[in-house]
Design an enzyme around this catalytic site. Structure first.
Site, PDB file in Angstrom:
ATOM      1  CE1 TYR A 184      -4.141   1.342  -0.240  1.00 41.94           C
ATOM      2  CE2 TYR A 184      -3.731   2.385   1.875  1.00 41.94           C
ATOM      3  CZ  TYR A 184      -4.503   2.243   0.742  1.00 41.94           C
ATOM      4  OH  TYR A 184      -5.626   3.001   0.574  1.00 41.94           O
ATOM      5  CE  LYS A 243     -21.161 -18.366 -16.457  1.00 39.30           C
ATOM      6  NZ  LYS A 243     -22.120 -18.874 -17.398  1.00 39.30           N
ATOM      7  CD  GLU A 296     -24.201 -16.311 -17.227  1.00 40.90           C
ATOM      8  OE1 GLU A 296     -23.104 -16.146 -17.789  1.00 40.90           O
ATOM      9  OE2 GLU A 296     -24.824 -17.373 -17.281  1.00 40.90           O
ATOM     10  CG  ASP A 319     -27.255 -16.804 -20.944  1.00 39.30           C
ATOM     11  OD1 ASP A 319     -27.684 -17.634 -20.152  1.00 39.30           O
ATOM     12  OD2 ASP A 319     -26.731 -15.736 -20.581  1.00 39.30           O
ATOM     13  N   GLY A 343     -33.812 -17.621 -30.031  1.00 37.95           N
ATOM     14  CA  GLY A 343     -33.503 -16.570 -29.065  1.00 37.95           C
ATOM     15  C   GLY A 343     -32.003 -16.506 -28.860  1.00 37.95           C
ATOM     16  CB  ALA A 370     -29.573 -20.804 -26.556  1.00 40.06           C
ATOM     17  CG  ASN A 417     -32.188 -26.777 -18.794  1.00 40.29           C
ATOM     18  OD1 ASN A 417     -32.345 -27.983 -18.694  1.00 40.29           O
ATOM     19  ND2 ASN A 417     -31.025 -26.205 -19.063  1.00 40.29           N
TER      20      ASN A 417
HETATM   21  N1  LIG Z   1     -26.990 -25.965 -22.009  1.00 44.03           N
HETATM   22  C1  LIG Z   1     -28.268 -25.974 -22.111  1.00 44.03           C
HETATM   23  O1  LIG Z   1     -28.858 -26.997 -21.938  1.00 44.03           O
HETATM   24  C2  LIG Z   1     -28.981 -24.712 -22.453  1.00 44.03           C
HETATM   25  C3  LIG Z   1     -28.292 -23.544 -22.777  1.00 44.03           C
HETATM   26  C4  LIG Z   1     -28.995 -22.400 -23.127  1.00 44.03           C
HETATM   27  C5  LIG Z   1     -30.386 -22.409 -23.122  1.00 44.03           C
HETATM   28  N2  LIG Z   1     -31.046 -23.555 -22.758  1.00 44.03           N
HETATM   29  C6  LIG Z   1     -32.510 -23.569 -22.704  1.00 44.03           C
HETATM   30  O2  LIG Z   1     -33.023 -23.195 -23.960  1.00 44.03           O
HETATM   31  C7  LIG Z   1     -34.220 -22.475 -23.793  1.00 44.03           C
HETATM   32  C8  LIG Z   1     -34.142 -21.136 -24.520  1.00 44.03           C
HETATM   33  O3  LIG Z   1     -33.143 -20.309 -23.951  1.00 44.03           O
HETATM   34  P1  LIG Z   1     -32.846 -18.849 -24.552  1.00 44.03           P
HETATM   35  O4  LIG Z   1     -31.963 -18.157 -23.582  1.00 44.03           O
HETATM   36  O5  LIG Z   1     -32.375 -18.942 -25.965  1.00 44.03           O
HETATM   37  O6  LIG Z   1     -34.311 -18.205 -24.508  1.00 44.03           O
HETATM   38  P2  LIG Z   1     -34.948 -17.028 -25.390  1.00 44.03           P
HETATM   39  O7  LIG Z   1     -36.119 -16.546 -24.631  1.00 44.03           O
HETATM   40  O8  LIG Z   1     -33.900 -16.058 -25.810  1.00 44.03           O
HETATM   41  O9  LIG Z   1     -35.482 -17.774 -26.713  1.00 44.03           O
HETATM   42  C9  LIG Z   1     -36.539 -18.693 -26.702  1.00 44.03           C
HETATM   43  C10 LIG Z   1     -36.878 -19.080 -28.139  1.00 44.03           C
HETATM   44  O10 LIG Z   1     -37.778 -20.192 -28.091  1.00 44.03           O
HETATM   45  C11 LIG Z   1     -38.844 -19.938 -28.974  1.00 44.03           C
HETATM   46  N3  LIG Z   1     -40.044 -20.635 -28.542  1.00 44.03           N
HETATM   47  C12 LIG Z   1     -40.769 -20.417 -27.418  1.00 44.03           C
HETATM   48  N4  LIG Z   1     -41.843 -21.242 -27.382  1.00 44.03           N
HETATM   49  C13 LIG Z   1     -41.781 -21.990 -28.502  1.00 44.03           C
HETATM   50  C14 LIG Z   1     -42.593 -23.000 -29.051  1.00 44.03           C
HETATM   51  N5  LIG Z   1     -43.689 -23.397 -28.439  1.00 44.03           N
HETATM   52  N6  LIG Z   1     -42.241 -23.548 -30.245  1.00 44.03           N
HETATM   53  C15 LIG Z   1     -41.119 -23.152 -30.883  1.00 44.03           C
HETATM   54  N7  LIG Z   1     -40.296 -22.202 -30.401  1.00 44.03           N
HETATM   55  C16 LIG Z   1     -40.629 -21.615 -29.231  1.00 44.03           C
HETATM   56  C17 LIG Z   1     -39.033 -18.433 -28.970  1.00 44.03           C
HETATM   57  O11 LIG Z   1     -39.724 -17.994 -30.133  1.00 44.03           O
HETATM   58  C18 LIG Z   1     -37.567 -17.979 -28.933  1.00 44.03           C
HETATM   59  O12 LIG Z   1     -37.051 -17.951 -30.250  1.00 44.03           O
HETATM   60  C19 LIG Z   1     -34.444 -22.358 -22.277  1.00 44.03           C
HETATM   61  O13 LIG Z   1     -35.279 -23.394 -21.857  1.00 44.03           O
HETATM   62  C20 LIG Z   1     -33.060 -22.569 -21.739  1.00 44.03           C
HETATM   63  O14 LIG Z   1     -33.086 -23.081 -20.418  1.00 44.03           O
HETATM   64  C21 LIG Z   1     -30.375 -24.693 -22.428  1.00 44.03           C
END
Ligand SMILES: NC(=O)c1ccc[n+]([C@@H]2O[C@H](COP(=O)([O-])OP(=O)(O)OC[C@H]3O[C@@H](n4cnc5c(N)ncnc54)[C@H](O)[C@@H]3O)[C@@H](O)[C@H]2O)c1
Length: 461
Positions: free
Chosen positions: A113, A168, A210, A236, A270, A272, A362
């Site tokens: 310091y 995290k 995140e 994500d 979305g 992911a 999930n």
């Molecule tokens: N490692 C993993 O296993 C992992 C990693 C990332 C996300 N996820 C899961 O993926 C899902 C999406 O995550 P995100 O952050 O991209 O969410 P987000 O909200 O950014 O996107 C969701 C997408 O799903 C679509 N959607 C919703 N309902 C639908 C349906 N009935 N039919 C078709 N498409 C539909 C929406 O239009 C949108 O494009 C969550 O359940 C998340 O937990 C899992």
């Protein structure tokens, strides 16, 4: 079917008569309502009673209450206290700051310091790059959230997001020795988030975004990447994309199909899904059909969202239209990052032979994995209670270790693909099979392999 797990683990302290049958009575009561006992400790004993701690896994908070009531219903048994072990783990938070230097006397203090530290400050003022050599910057990452898309909980705000960000940070340290710190911003305004990160960036060697909701996350990441001279990585998006691309490479090896022949349905466009599509396109699959809540994404759908427009322009060669079930017909691969229970075994039967199904929504996937297995050759989920868990923990610690070691100033698709290949390569030919396309998150070889691959791709040595 879900099984009781440690996420809902409770310890119930009971006082009971010291009879020969007491242990059997208590364990049977827990078992009758479906609790899974993991520990049974007699913690105190008197001539007329014993005090016992029963630790067990439950399915949910309601189930934990049912187990407690089952014990309370036994004759002469008194439930003294119920401790939720997950809450106990969180008391006072999960991470702390430790000093790396000894501060034993005045000399130590004068160097660490004032007055000594002043010369270090001057050195950095003269040469800002010295911050990487002489401060925590070289090993520190900000885990930035606005709390708008936290796990499956949605927009719960920055304070409620903090336990996830602490977790995290703990994972960063455990798996890759990276010092990460939560930065939970009390704003969901794109401009304010960008400005806030810009203002704090000088402390950090990287920014991990995140649980920031789409579509805001795309613009925030893009603009921060333009402004900052450190890597910005929305986990994500890219953490998921890396693990999915690595896992798919191995799944295609299992069914002996080249990526260039694979017709892939990505459900969910979305955070992911978009990142998965962009990274997969670098691997030149035969085609990708993107599907969202409004059905197949195609060029005549009139989407105004820039992300969807890009996806429409770069996928779906034949400009197909329809719903998810239409998209699945003849597809080699399904990747779901969307919503629970969208299809069943009948739709998997319409896919090409040796179909691959990654149902990653999930906590409940797009299809029950047991249903998917009826017709698919390889099935993966995001869950830890099935084989082939697609888990971002396989990627982000090693990715940032590599970026920090290379002193990278940005991040490229080549680095993300290198990380994906490194994860895939940890599963050697001997171990690769339909139930083992990705390594365990506890495989100590993963993070160093990912780090080395990213460091090399970043031009580090
Ligand atoms: N490692 C993993 O296993 C992992 C990693 C990332 C996300 N996820 C899961 O993926 C899902 C999406 O995550 P995100 O952050 O991209 O969410 P987000 O909200 O950014 O996107 C969701 C997408 O799903 C679509 N959607 C919703 N309902 C639908 C349906 N009935 N039919 C078709 N498409 C539909 C929406 O239009 C949108 O494009 C969550 O359940 C998340 O937990 C899992």
């Amino acid at each position: 079917m879900p099984v009781p797990g440690p996420g809902y683990s409770i310890t119930i302290r009971v006082e009971a008569p010291p009879s020969a049958s007491v242990a059997g009575d208590l364990t049977s009561a827990v078992g009758r309502v479906g609790g899974v006992i993991t520990a049974f400790d007699v913690v105190d004993s008197h001539s007329d009673s014993v005090v016992i701690d029963i630790t067990c896994n439950a399915l949910s908070a309601d189930h934990a209450r049912d187990i407690t009531e089952a014990l309370r219903g036994l004759p002469d048994v008194e439930v003294r206290k119920v401790s939720d072990r997950t809450f106990l783990v969180h008391l006072g938070g999960k991470i702390e700051v430790n000093a790396k230097i000894a501060l034993r006397n005045r000399d130590d203090l004068s160097r660490a310091y004032t007055p000594g530290v002043a010369r270090i400050c001057q050195a950095i003022a003269e040469n800002p790059d010295d911050a990487r050599r002489l401060t925590i910057k070289r090993n520190t990452v900000a885990v930035v959230t606005d709390g708008s898309a936290v796990l499956g909980l949605g927009n719960i705000g920055p304070a409620a997001a903090l336990p996830v960000m602490e977790g995290k940070a703990a994972l960063f340290k455990k798996f890759a020795g990276v010092d990460a710190w939560p930065v939970c911003l009390d704003t969901q305004d794109t401009e304010e988030i960008i400005r806030a990160v810009e203002l704090i960036a000088c402390v950090y060697g990287g920014i991990n975004l995140e649980d920031i909701a789409a579509p805001r996350c795309f613009e925030i990441e893009r603009r921060l990447r333009e402004k900052l001279d450190i890597p910005v990585f929305h986990d994500d998006q890219h953490g998921t994309a890396i693990v999915v691309v690595g896992a798919l490479r191995n799944a295609l090896r299992v069914v002996n199909k080249p990526m260039t022949d694979a017709k892939i349905v990505v459900c969910g466009v979305g955070a992911a899904g978009s990142a998965i599509i962009r990274l997969l396109l670098q691997r030149s699959p035969a085609d990708i059909i993107a599907v969202d809540v409004d059905g197949i994404v195609h060029r005549d759908r009139g989407d105004t969202d820039a992300n969807l427009q890009w996806v429409a322009a770069n996928t779906n060669r034949e400009n197909r239209t329809g719903r998810l079930h239409d998209a699945l017909v003849g597809a080699d691969v399904f990747i779901g990052v969307s919503a629970p229970n969208l299809f069943g075994a009948d739709q998997v039967a319409t896919m090409a032979s040796d179909a691959i199904v990654f149902a990653l929504a999930n906590p409940d996937p797009e299809i029950d994995p047991l249903e998917a297995q009826k017709h698919a050759a390889v099935v993966a989920t995001g869950r830890s209670d099935y084989p082939n868990q697609i888990n971002n923990v396989l990627a982000f610690p090693g990715v940032f270790r590599g970026l920090l070691d290379a002193q990278a100033r940005g991040i490229t698709d080549a680095m993300l693909l290198a990380a994906a290949d490194a994860i895939a390569d940890v599963v050697d030919g001997e171990r690769l099979n339909a139930s083992f396309i990705v390594p365990s998150v506890f495989d100590a070889a993963v993070a160093p392999a990912v780090a080395e691959a990213v460091r090399k791709a970043a031009g580090g040595h």
